[in-house]
Design a protein around this motif. Structure first.
Motif: not given
Length: 171
Positions: A18-21, A26-34, A36-44
């Motif tokens: 999942l992390a590789q996907e 992505k640049q490091r700052s984009e990785r952080f956002a990706a 966080v966004d995944y966990v925020h949106r996909r994990i209840e």
């Protein structure tokens, strides 16, 4: 350290894939956002104090702020990003609060605040996040009393004028 490794399983194959996907091209700052966004949106968010592992949180698609933060940490660590869980409280006026968790990740120059609960990625920790500890362990242990017997009051005060002037100067 052994307990933290059991709860933040950065070497798990589902975490790594999942992390590789999420982080590919992505640049490091984009990785952080990706991440966080995944966990925020996909994990209840279960809005409780449960403390399940990163892998269980991912598979169940739900978890507490602490478990969601473990998942963010596992995803980042699986790709070699130094990060740590931070425990504390979120200060809100007249609100009774519970322990609260987020992640700090190293971007090569500074620690960046990552909060999957609120979908937050910031180069500075929000002023309402009061850090009490770093690492994946309980905020407090109670002996011979019930947790409800303990009340801590935190009051935010304005800094003295000379300190305020220095803060403005360095902003």
């Amino acid at each position: 350290l052994r307990r933290a490794t059991k709860m933040i399983q950065a070497d798990d194959s589902s975490i790594k894939s999942l992390a590789q996907e999420l982080m590919v091209d992505k640049q490091r700052s984009e990785r952080f956002a990706a991440v966080v966004d995944y966990v925020h949106r996909r994990i209840e968010n279960t809005h409780d104090n449960s403390a399940i592992s990163a892998v269980k949180c991912l598979k169940a698609k739900q978890g507490s702020p602490r478990s969601m933060s473990r998942l963010v940490c596992a995803l980042l660590r699986s790709q070699g990003v130094p990060c740590q869980l931070v425990g504390g409280v979120r200060l809100e006026e007249e609100v009774r609060t519970q322990a609260f968790y987020w992640v700090e990740a190293w971007d090569g120059q500074r620690w960046v605040t990552l909060c999957p609960t609120h979908g937050l990625v910031r180069s500075r920790r929000p002023v309402e996040y009061l850090a009490i500890l770093r690492g994946d362990y309980s905020l407090a242990k109670f002996h011979d009393c019930d947790e409800s017997d303990v009340l801590i009051t935190v009051e935010q005060k304005e800094p003295p004028p000379r300190v305020e002037a220095q803060l403005i100067k360095h902003s």
